[in-house]
Design a protein around this motif. Structure first.
Motif, PDB file in Angstrom:
ATOM      1  N   THR A 125       0.830  -1.215   0.000  1.00 46.43           N
ATOM      2  CA  THR A 125       0.000   0.000   0.000  1.00 46.43           C
ATOM      3  C   THR A 125       0.858   1.257   0.000  1.00 46.43           C
ATOM      4  OG1 THR A 125      -0.105   0.139   2.424  1.00 46.43           O
ATOM      5  CG2 THR A 125      -1.799  -1.184   1.313  1.00 46.43           C
ATOM      6  N   GLY A 126       2.106   1.147   0.457  1.00 45.51           N
ATOM      7  CA  GLY A 126       2.960   2.318   0.637  1.00 45.51           C
ATOM      8  C   GLY A 126       2.810   2.952   2.002  1.00 45.51           C
ATOM      9  N   VAL A 127       1.845   2.489   2.801  1.00 46.56           N
ATOM     10  CA  VAL A 127       1.632   3.030   4.153  1.00 46.56           C
ATOM     11  C   VAL A 127       2.406   2.145   5.123  1.00 46.56           C
ATOM     12  CG1 VAL A 127      -0.073   3.730   5.876  1.00 46.56           C
ATOM     13  CG2 VAL A 127      -0.654   3.814   3.446  1.00 46.56           C
ATOM     14  N   PHE A 128       3.719   2.398   5.228  1.00 48.45           N
ATOM     15  CA  PHE A 128       4.574   1.554   6.051  1.00 48.45           C
ATOM     16  C   PHE A 128       4.896   2.194   7.394  1.00 48.45           C
ATOM     17  CE2 PHE A 128       7.343   4.158   3.418  1.00 48.45           C
ATOM     18  CZ  PHE A 128       8.326   4.591   4.289  1.00 48.45           C
ATOM     19  N   ARG A 129       4.458   3.424   7.621  1.00 51.69           N
ATOM     20  CA  ARG A 129       4.574   4.083   8.918  1.00 51.69           C
ATOM     21  C   ARG A 129       3.401   5.051   9.059  1.00 51.69           C
ATOM     22  NH1 ARG A 129       6.208   9.144   7.578  1.00 51.69           N
ATOM     23  NH2 ARG A 129       7.636   9.411   5.817  1.00 51.69           N
ATOM     24  N   ASN A 130       3.252   5.620  10.245  1.00 50.11           N
ATOM     25  CA  ASN A 130       2.172   6.572  10.466  1.00 50.11           C
ATOM     26  C   ASN A 130       2.373   7.848   9.646  1.00 50.11           C
ATOM     27  OD1 ASN A 130       0.618   5.063  12.225  1.00 50.11           O
ATOM     28  ND2 ASN A 130       1.600   5.870  14.066  1.00 50.11           N
ATOM     29  N   GLU A 131       1.263   8.530   9.410  1.00 50.64           N
ATOM     30  CA  GLU A 131       1.199   9.829   8.721  1.00 50.64           C
ATOM     31  C   GLU A 131       1.476   9.751   7.224  1.00 50.64           C
ATOM     32  OE1 GLU A 131      -0.326  11.594  10.706  1.00 50.64           O
ATOM     33  OE2 GLU A 131       0.255  10.360  12.391  1.00 50.64           O
ATOM     34  N   ILE A 132       1.432   8.574   6.650  1.00 53.98           N
ATOM     35  CA  ILE A 132       1.442   8.427   5.194  1.00 53.98           C
ATOM     36  C   ILE A 132       0.000   8.190   4.760  1.00 53.98           C
ATOM     37  CG2 ILE A 132       2.207   7.059   3.230  1.00 53.98           C
ATOM     38  CD1 ILE A 132       4.711   6.327   4.759  1.00 53.98           C
ATOM     39  N   PRO A 133      -0.595   9.078   3.963  1.00 55.57           N
ATOM     40  CA  PRO A 133      -1.992   8.874   3.545  1.00 55.57           C
ATOM     41  C   PRO A 133      -2.145   7.624   2.689  1.00 55.57           C
ATOM     42  CG  PRO A 133      -1.293  11.149   3.177  1.00 55.57           C
ATOM     43  CD  PRO A 133      -0.055  10.367   3.495  1.00 55.57           C
ATOM     44  N   LEU A 134      -3.294   6.979   2.816  1.00 53.11           N
ATOM     45  CA  LEU A 134      -3.616   5.854   1.956  1.00 53.11           C
ATOM     46  C   LEU A 134      -3.772   6.356   0.527  1.00 53.11           C
ATOM     47  CD1 LEU A 134      -4.388   2.817   1.808  1.00 53.11           C
ATOM     48  CD2 LEU A 134      -6.774   3.547   2.060  1.00 53.11           C
ATOM     49  N   PRO A 135      -2.999   5.836  -0.427  1.00 49.34           N
ATOM     50  CA  PRO A 135      -3.110   6.319  -1.808  1.00 49.34           C
ATOM     51  C   PRO A 135      -4.531   6.206  -2.333  1.00 49.34           C
ATOM     52  CG  PRO A 135      -1.142   4.971  -1.555  1.00 49.34           C
ATOM     53  CD  PRO A 135      -1.917   4.831  -0.283  1.00 49.34           C
ATOM     54  N   GLU A 136      -4.948   7.220  -3.067  1.00 46.32           N
ATOM     55  CA  GLU A 136      -6.331   7.291  -3.536  1.00 46.32           C
ATOM     56  C   GLU A 136      -6.675   6.186  -4.523  1.00 46.32           C
ATOM     57  OE1 GLU A 136      -7.483  11.331  -4.708  1.00 46.32           O
ATOM     58  OE2 GLU A 136      -5.699  12.036  -3.627  1.00 46.32           O
ATOM     59  N   ASP A 137      -5.681   5.609  -5.182  1.00 46.17           N
ATOM     60  CA  ASP A 137      -5.973   4.596  -6.194  1.00 46.17           C
ATOM     61  C   ASP A 137      -6.082   3.184  -5.614  1.00 46.17           C
ATOM     62  OD1 ASP A 137      -3.327   4.155  -5.549  1.00 46.17           O
ATOM     63  OD2 ASP A 137      -2.586   4.162  -7.609  1.00 46.17           O
ATOM     64  N   GLN A 138      -5.926   3.027  -4.296  1.00 48.89           N
ATOM     65  CA  GLN A 138      -5.995   1.697  -3.697  1.00 48.89           C
ATOM     66  C   GLN A 138      -7.434   1.185  -3.678  1.00 48.89           C
ATOM     67  OE1 GLN A 138      -3.369  -0.380  -2.121  1.00 48.89           O
ATOM     68  NE2 GLN A 138      -2.231   0.935  -3.526  1.00 48.89           N
ATOM     69  N   GLU A 139      -7.605  -0.082  -4.014  1.00 45.28           N
ATOM     70  CA  GLU A 139      -8.910  -0.732  -3.878  1.00 45.28           C
ATOM     71  C   GLU A 139      -9.183  -0.942  -2.387  1.00 45.28           C
ATOM     72  OE1 GLU A 139     -11.791  -1.112  -5.138  1.00 45.28           O
ATOM     73  OE2 GLU A 139     -11.443  -2.675  -6.646  1.00 45.28           O
ATOM     74  N   THR A 140     -10.396  -0.613  -1.945  1.00 41.60           N
ATOM     75  CA  THR A 140     -10.717  -0.694  -0.522  1.00 41.60           C
ATOM     76  C   THR A 140     -12.047  -1.407  -0.296  1.00 41.60           C
ATOM     77  OG1 THR A 140     -11.939   1.392  -0.475  1.00 41.60           O
ATOM     78  CG2 THR A 140      -9.547   1.516  -0.087  1.00 41.60           C
ATOM     79  N   LEU A 141     -12.275  -1.769   0.950  1.00 39.76           N
ATOM     80  CA  LEU A 141     -13.557  -2.339   1.349  1.00 39.76           C
ATOM     81  C   LEU A 141     -14.716  -1.448   0.928  1.00 39.76           C
ATOM     82  CD1 LEU A 141     -12.742  -3.623   4.942  1.00 39.76           C
ATOM     83  CD2 LEU A 141     -13.864  -4.984   3.184  1.00 39.76           C
TER      84      LEU A 141
END
Length: 460
Positions: free
Chosen positions: A68-84
């Motif tokens: 996802t690229g979110v490997f630590r805090n304060e990194i926003p979830l990328p908008e192009d990620q498929e989500t629930l």
């Protein structure tokens, strides 16, 4: 039958052994325990990354932190990620998020960073903008909303109001509490009034905390009070669904983002791959989960999204590397993985692997802003059969070298599969006195026959 509603009841920093289902004798969680018995209890449930942002990203996407690229805090979830939320929205579900988000890096959270949720009553940093008796969130327009009551109760009331307003529509509701996470500006675990005193007087202390202490000597009573109120709120939500005639057609999953070691493993409360930081309470009720019993399969954060999507009868996106657990809920003999993979990239850069018996962890010599390292060193090996609270580190003892080598090869296979073909070097721990430890030849056998390949979907 109508499509099932789906609710996630999501706590923050809750240890598995706060529940009676995991042996806590204090009676803190009668609702969790009762419903775990009548529904499905994921006995071996783990956070794949013991830190708020990465764990939440993994839950929403069914993907690991390096994916996802979110490997630590304060990194926003990328908008192009498929989500629930995106999957359920496309399938005609109303979707809503209530509570702590921690995937945007800012408050109020702009719509583009809400992971696809339609209705919104939440905050990115709930611990910074609210307090135990000052429940403040932001609505869909970004306006502050103060809700009455203790914060757990305030969020639960909002969730019940949402269910009542959506009786005729299938919905996916995610209710994310801060509790039993500490209140940051006071470094305390504030329970409802009167709970700390009562529970401190009857307090049971897990063996790791009794030995290593950390901050548990003054925090555990308040922490338990928060857990007790969460369970009471969980029971209220279930009662509301029953009174609205919605319970039989609603899937409810209870889980947490990670656990809490009370500064016994490092200078923080999590950010460690020890059981006290990664093992969480997880259970589900509703269609597909009734009378599932106690499931002993190794269940990871990345499995939650595909499991819920599958249970709702929807197609699991190819991007999700986790697996639906429904096959093992229906039949414990169904094929499943025999080990779990953990990543950590804040406070330390490390990786770990857990089987039903062994925990093996490696760390880099440095912490950095990078999601991975090229060289790791062996840090710990625990025999969870003999040492479930991980008090005796066996790494470096000659008797366990063959076990460590096997676990190392399996960990490297996970890294190569999940981290885009990366194959780091893992340096052996220095040899040290093994004292009385000896292994019987049968101890060298693997817990289960292992799949020949991990594939894109580990354990599929």
């Amino acid at each position: 039958m109508a499509r099932p509603n789906v609710i996630v009841f999501f706590t923050d920093q809750q240890r598995h052994d706060t529940t009676g289902a995991h042996g806590n004798p204090m009676g803190l969680t009668p609702n969790f325990d009762r419903l775990a018995r009548s529904g499905t209890h994921f006995y071996n449930s783990f956070a794949c990354q013991p830190l708020c942002g990465p764990a939440r990203a993994a839950l929403q996407t069914g993907r690991f932190a390096t994916q996802t690229g979110v490997f630590r805090n304060e990194i926003p979830l990328p908008e192009d990620q498929e989500t629930l939320a995106k999957v359920f929205s496309r399938s005609g579900y109303a979707t809503a998020y209530i509570g702590k988000w921690h995937l945007a890096g800012q408050d109020p959270v702009p719509q583009r960073l809400r992971g696809g949720y339609q209705e919104w009553l939440a905050a990115n940093h709930l611990e910074f903008i609210s307090d135990a008796y000052d429940a403040v969130l932001f609505d869909e327009e970004g306006h502050k909303r103060k809700l009455p009551g203790y914060r757990v109760d305030a969020l639960t009331d909002a969730a019940i109001r949402y269910c009542d307003a959506h009786r005729d529509d299938p919905f996916f509701l995610f209710v994310s509490f801060l509790e039993p996470h500490h209140q940051n500006h006071t470094d305390d675990y504030p329970p409802p009034e009167g709970y700390r005193e009562t529970l401190t007087a009857t307090q049971w202390t897990p063996p790791d905390l009794a030995t290593l202490k950390g901050t548990s000597t003054w925090h555990l009573g308040g922490y338990y009070g928060m857990v007790k109120r969460l369970d009471e709120a969980f029971g209220r939500l279930i009662d509301a669904l029953k009174s609205l005639d919605m319970l039989d057609n609603t899937i409810v999953l209870f889980t947490s983002d990670h656990a809490c070691h009370f500064k016994t493993r490092n200078a923080e409360y999590k950010r460690s791959c020890h059981e006290s930081a990664v093992r969480v309470p997880t259970m589900a009720i509703g269609p597909g989960f009734q009378a599932g019993g106690q499931v002993r399969a190794l269940f990871s954060t990345v499995d939650i999204a595909p499991t819920l999507i599958d249970a709702a009868g929807l197609d699991i996106p190819d991007s999700m590397v986790g697996c639906s657990a429904l096959p093992v809920v229906r039949d414990a003999r169904a094929p499943w993985r025999d080990d779990l993979f953990f990543q950590i990239s804040e406070t330390e850069t490390g990786r770990a692997l857990r089987t039903h018996r062994w925990k093996y962890g490696v760390t880099a010599d440095y912490d950095s802003d990078q999601p991975r390292a090229d060289i790791y060193r062996e840090s710990y090996l625990y025999d969870l059969n003999a040492d479930p609270y991980e008090m005796v580190n066996l790494i470096g003892m000659p008797a366990f070298r063959e076990i460590a080598d096997d676990l190392k090869s399996r960990l490297l296979a996970w890294i190569n599969d999940i981290e885009e073909g990366q194959t780091p070097t893992i340096l052996d721990a220095p040899c040290r006195d093994q004292r009385q430890y000896r292994l019987h030849p049968s101890d060298l056998q693997r817990d289960f026959e292992r799949d020949s390949t991990l594939g894109v979907k580990p354990g599929a």
